[in-house]
Design an enzyme around this catalytic site. Structure first.
Site, mmCIF file in Angstrom:
data_model
loop_
_atom_site.group_PDB
_atom_site.id
_atom_site.type_symbol
_atom_site.label_atom_id
_atom_site.label_comp_id
_atom_site.label_asym_id
_atom_site.label_seq_id
_atom_site.Cartn_x
_atom_site.Cartn_y
_atom_site.Cartn_z
ATOM 1 N N GLY A 1 13.107 -3.087 -12.448
ATOM 2 C CA GLY A 1 13.129 -2.777 -13.871
ATOM 3 C C GLY A 1 12.279 -1.568 -14.213
ATOM 4 O O GLY A 1 12.663 -0.737 -15.040
ATOM 5 N N ASP A 2 11.114 -1.457 -13.574
ATOM 6 C CA ASP A 2 10.244 -0.314 -13.828
ATOM 7 C C ASP A 2 10.894 0.989 -13.377
ATOM 8 O O ASP A 2 10.865 2.003 -14.095
ATOM 9 C CB ASP A 2 8.918 -0.495 -13.090
ATOM 10 C CG ASP A 2 7.997 -1.486 -13.787
ATOM 11 O OD1 ASP A 2 8.216 -1.762 -14.980
ATOM 12 O OD2 ASP A 2 7.068 -1.980 -13.134
ATOM 13 N N TYR A 3 11.462 0.981 -12.180
ATOM 14 C CA TYR A 3 12.078 2.215 -11.677
ATOM 15 C C TYR A 3 13.303 2.602 -12.495
ATOM 16 O O TYR A 3 13.540 3.789 -12.755
ATOM 17 C CB TYR A 3 12.444 2.058 -10.201
ATOM 18 C CG TYR A 3 11.243 2.111 -9.294
ATOM 19 C CD1 TYR A 3 10.586 3.323 -9.058
ATOM 20 C CD2 TYR A 3 10.740 0.978 -8.683
ATOM 21 C CE1 TYR A 3 9.465 3.383 -8.244
ATOM 22 C CE2 TYR A 3 9.627 1.025 -7.870
ATOM 23 C CZ TYR A 3 8.994 2.230 -7.646
ATOM 24 O OH TYR A 3 7.876 2.291 -6.847
ATOM 25 N N GLY B 1 12.077 4.178 -15.635
ATOM 26 C CA GLY B 1 11.615 5.529 -15.347
ATOM 27 C C GLY B 1 12.764 6.512 -15.205
ATOM 28 O O GLY B 1 12.682 7.659 -15.675
#
Length: 396
Positions: free
Chosen positions: A166-168, A171
């Protein structure tokens, strides 16, 4: 020349989503200046155990950036930030929604004060809506977006996707938003605020199940490594490892059936169409799984790969196997950069291959405050006495 040569980015982000966004911009040639608190710095420096005291995760993720220190909790620190803004094209931050506004640095106001500035905010739930102030981490994003409800094996619990998916993904959407805003600025001469929510990003990639449910009332079920729309499509255990096989058409299924010595399956009414194979997925996956189980990974992939049946398949690589992988090497995705203590570190190469203005990976992430004096002298003309005073008061 690189694609983003001449673009300067002030990077207030930390941990994963924001640093990955700005790493993409740095890979494409932007001058990214990473801002960290003077004491401790980015939490990403401590995200994984260091190697001989070296924060390898941080150095790889924050590649290609310069690093300065600045404490935004001090009013003097926020004032110094304001002085930097005329010298940058993009500011990126990933505090919880509304944090900049509480500091008197609301993105919309910054854009009014600096008409060409682009302010990109990455947060768990965005800058608007009732959940905007909530803090978030990757697993929260994966859960609240519906992604975890799709992921896992039948009868088992919802499962987080491996890595900080989810973070990548957030980003990546952040970088896309910045690039879009830069294109718009080329036409209009004006910057703008870019608001990217982690929940929004993950919600956008759940295979259109919101659309399917709204139209049909059907909810997806957790199916492990299988697919809800085709079969066989799974991960199978070979004698010495794991292999994935993905069959998405009748033609590919007939090729697979012939290759495993069961050509009659291609004419079997139960398996003749994709819908039939999905309905009988347990049976067809069992047949394929039994065939794979008696063979090595190499035997399976050579029989089914391009020199054989030419159906989509691949071994499940472990990380150690990737470091010498011929495809990654050919694509320049295994960059080795010098490090004074460890000798060298492997970092990912530039993903988007531009034919005329290619990106480049040329240095590891900075030591905490490594370029503080350099950047403040270069952009603001600060002298040694001023820098010493700012250090003494804890501003930098």
């Amino acid at each position: 020349m690189t694609a983003l040569a001449g673009i300067r980015v002030l990077d207030l982000t930390r941990f994963v989503a924001g640093p990955f966004c700005t790493a993409i911009l740095a890979d494409l040639g932007a001058d990214v200046i990473k801002v960290e608190a003077p004491r401790g710095g980015d939490e990403g420096r401590f995200a994984y155990p260091p190697v001989d005291g070296v924060p390898v995760f941080f150095l790889a993720l924050n590649r290609n950036k310069r690093g300065i220190t600045l404490d935004l909790r001090h009013e003097a620190g926020r004032e110094l930030l304001r002085r930097l803004l005329p010298h940058v094209d993009v500011l990126v931050e990933n505090f919880a929604g509304g944090t900049l506004a509480r500091w008197g640095l609301a993105p919309e106001q910054l854009c009014r004060d600096h008409p060409r500035l682009i302010v990109a905010s990455l947060s768990g739930f965005g800058q608007t809506g009732p959940w905007a102030p909530r803090p978030s981490y990757d697993i929260v994003t994966q859960a609240v977006s519906g992604f975890m409800s799709l992921t896992g094996f039948p009868g088992g619990p919802p499962t987080r996707g491996g890595g900080s998916l989810g973070d990548y993904l957030q980003g990546m959407f952040g970088a896309i938003g910045v690039l879009g805003a830069l294109c718009a600025r080329d036409r209009t001469g004006r910057g703008q605020a870019v608001d990217v929510s982690g929940m929004d990003a993950m919600f956008s990639v759940i295979d259109c199940w919101a659309s399917l449910y709204a139209a049909s009332g059907r909810l997806p079920q957790r199916v492990g490594n299988r697919h809800l729309g085709t079969a066989p499509y799974d991960c199978y255990r070979a004698r010495d490892g794991w292999v994935v096989i993905a069959i998405g058409s009748n033609k590919l299924f007939r090729r697979l059936a012939t290759a495993i010595g069961r050509p009659e399956l291609g004419e079997d009414p139960r398996f003749r169409g994709v819908g039939g194979r999905v309905r009988h997925s347990d049976e067809i996956n069992g047949i394929v799984g039994d065939w794979v189980a008696g063979r090595t990974v190499e035997e399976v992939t050579s029989t089914l790969g391009p020199e054989g049946a030419n159906v989509p398949c691949a071994p499940v690589h472990t990380i150690d196997q990737l470091l010498g992988h011929s495809q990654l090497l050919a694509r320049g995705m295994l960059e080795r950069l010098p490090h004074p203590q460890l000798g060298e570190l492997v970092v990912p190469g530039v993903v988007a291959k531009l034919s005329r203005t290619p990106g480049k990976v040329h240095r590891l992430g900075p030591a905490l405050g490594e370029h503080t004096d350099e950047v403040y002298r270069e952009l603001l003309g600060l002298g040694g006495d001023e820098l010493a005073q700012l250090r003494a008061t804890g501003v930098i």
